[in-house]
Scaffold this active site. Structure first.
Site, PDB file in Angstrom:
ATOM      1  N   ARG A  72     -67.195 -28.609  73.866  1.00 57.09           N
ATOM      2  CA  ARG A  72     -67.197 -26.895  73.903  1.00 57.09           C
ATOM      3  C   ARG A  72     -65.817 -26.384  74.498  1.00 57.09           C
ATOM      4  NH1 ARG A  72     -68.652 -23.997  78.254  1.00 57.09           N
ATOM      5  NH2 ARG A  72     -69.840 -25.367  79.303  1.00 57.09           N
ATOM      6  N   TYR A 126     -68.349  -3.470  58.910  1.00 53.92           N
ATOM      7  CA  TYR A 126     -69.611  -4.282  58.498  1.00 53.92           C
ATOM      8  C   TYR A 126     -70.457  -4.019  59.530  1.00 53.92           C
ATOM      9  CZ  TYR A 126     -72.220  -8.541  58.610  1.00 53.92           C
ATOM     10  OH  TYR A 126     -73.207  -9.595  58.632  1.00 53.92           O
ATOM     11  N   ASP A 198     -60.226  -7.260  61.137  1.00 54.09           N
ATOM     12  CA  ASP A 198     -61.068  -8.015  60.517  1.00 54.09           C
ATOM     13  C   ASP A 198     -60.440  -8.226  59.159  1.00 54.09           C
ATOM     14  OD1 ASP A 198     -63.147  -9.208  59.021  1.00 54.09           O
ATOM     15  OD2 ASP A 198     -64.672  -8.506  59.962  1.00 54.09           O
ATOM     16  N   LYS A 223     -66.870 -16.954  54.912  1.00 55.00           N
ATOM     17  CA  LYS A 223     -66.685 -16.180  53.388  1.00 55.00           C
ATOM     18  C   LYS A 223     -65.756 -17.211  52.738  1.00 55.00           C
ATOM     19  CE  LYS A 223     -69.311 -13.205  55.482  1.00 55.00           C
ATOM     20  NZ  LYS A 223     -70.825 -13.612  55.463  1.00 55.00           N
TER      21      LYS A 223
END
Ligand SMILES: Cc1ncc(COP(=O)(O)O)c(C=O)c1O
Length: 409
Positions: A72, A126, A198, A223
């Site tokens: 992690r 978004y 972004d 994406k």
């Protein structure tokens, strides 16, 4: 013979193909050309003294000396992806996250959002990013101001608002408005705000926002970076070491790190990113022209069209014929029924909620990316009932247009 692939003067396409030197290291007989996937949760060290030092390295790893302790907190596959993306964007480092939203969350915290602070964000973001601001940050006592940052008044708005953080998208979702990166970052710098962008729709292949003065660059790697619709991931690339350390710390605490397997998939996707982006761009340009003259289409939103109000800005920012693979268009029949009918008639393009995959994808923003917004809010942004988002894939472009044509007919 040592076969390093981290030469800083190599072009972006070469960097993406070969990846980071961490992938291969020194080659010996039988060493793999592809980095193995490290599934281990934890890592051994020579002795406890070394383990103690390794813990320090996880919070500020030294170049060429990554120390892994617990997955992690970082793992070799994520680290190798981060190294490539940091180089590709021209940042001091990058952190890979479990999704684009996890990346945005951590980026906003690292940028300094805390009770009493203020963020100015573009109103066209978004939908889930808008929800993150409203449902997570507003209740924490953060002032969220959303403005049209795609117009000529953007810099003045930032100067007047005096925010701590400025947040925009390179191309807006779904109307593909173009942000003036230089003007926004200059205004943010003037007022001492951290600037975050972004860049999911553009990727470092089309534009590198750090070169335009931005502090943090965010991607939904789900994406174009991954590109094959089989992995969910996010990236944040930092221009400054202080922000990078803060990001890393948030990634660990929030448990938002990317897994080794997903890191591998995204990095494999990067190998073909330049080829795919070129094809996405050229196909999208042809499809935009085709849709623009179609009798069933009212309007096409794509900055590659000469009539687009930001065509000149897009050309100077991204370069000619490099306007990205995403467009949206409005049906003449401005209704949800007409939009659903069209989408259900498609045979090649997939009606599914994502973008940037190899295949073409359509989505209806009102039920997907902007579902959380009220009808009035969608109208305010300019998302009409006939608005359809199209992520143009890398198929044969004639086939894409044939499919759109039969469904529009
Ligand atoms: C521009 C943009 N940013 C961020 C995200 C969120 O990414 P993810 O779905 O990987 O969390 C999306 C998702 O569609 C997006 O389109």
């Amino acid at each position: 013979m040592k076969q390093s692939s981290n030469h800083t003067s190599w072009a972006l396409d070469t960097l993406f193909v070969h990846g980071s030197k961490l992938d291969r290291g020194e080659s010996t007989t039988g060493s793999p050309t592809v980095q193995p996937i490290y599934t281990s949760t934890t890592y051994l060290h020579q002795n406890t003294e070394a383990l103690d030092r390794a813990f320090d390295h996880t919070t500020s790893p030294k170049e060429g000396e990554p120390a892994y302790v617990y997955a992690r907190q970082g793992n070799p596959n994520a680290h190798s992806l981060e190294t490539v993306m940091a180089q590709a964007e021209g940042g001091v480092g990058a952190i890979a996250f479990g999704s684009g939203m996890a990346a945005i969350h951590a980026a906003l915290l690292a940028a300094g959002l805390a009770p009493g602070s203020k963020i100015v964000a573009a109103k066209d973001l978004y939908g889930s990013t808008i929800s993150l601001l409203r449902k997570v940050f507003v209740p924490l006592g953060i002032e969220v101001v959303m403005h049209d940052l795609y117009g000529p008044d953007a810099a003045n708005t930032i100067r007047e608002a005096q925010p701590d953080v400025v947040y925009v998208e390179t191309l807006s979702n779904p109307l593909v408005k173009v942000i003036d990166l230089d003007a926004i970052s200059a205004a943010a710098q003037e007022v001492g705000a951290v600037s975050v962008v972004d860049s999911t729709f553009t990727t470092p292949y089309l534009v590198r926002p750090i070169e335009h003065g931005f502090d943090l660059v965010v991607h939904s790697a789900t994406k174009y970076l991954g590109g094959h619709g089989d992995s969910t991931a996010g990236m944040v690339i930092s221009a400054k070491n202080s922000l990078l350390n803060s990001l890393r710390s948030y990634a660990m605490i929030l448990g938002a790190m990317l897994s080794p397997f997903e890191s591998h998939l995204i990095k494999r996707g990067l190998q073909t990113l330049p080829l795919r982006m070129e094809r996405h761009c050229s196909n999208a340009l042809q499809v935009a022209h085709f849709l623009q003259q179609h009798a069933a289409v009212e309007r096409v939103h794509y900055a590659g069209l000469p009539g687009h109000p930001q065509h000149a800005l897009a050309t100077s920012l991204l370069g000619p014929a490099r306007y990205g693979g995403l467009l949206s268009f409005e049906l003449k029949a401005q209704s949800r029924e007409a939009a659903f009918y069209f989408m259900d008639k498609l045979q090649l393009c997939l009606s599914a909620t994502t973008l940037g995959d190899a295949w073409s994808l359509v989505s209806y923003p009102a039920i997907s990316s902007h579902r959380d917004l009220s009808e009035a809010e969608r109208k305010h942004i300019g998302i009409t009932d006939g608005c359809i988002r199209l992520s143009v894939g890398i198929e044969n472009v004639e086939d894409i247009m044939k499919d759109l044509d039969q469904a529009l007919g």
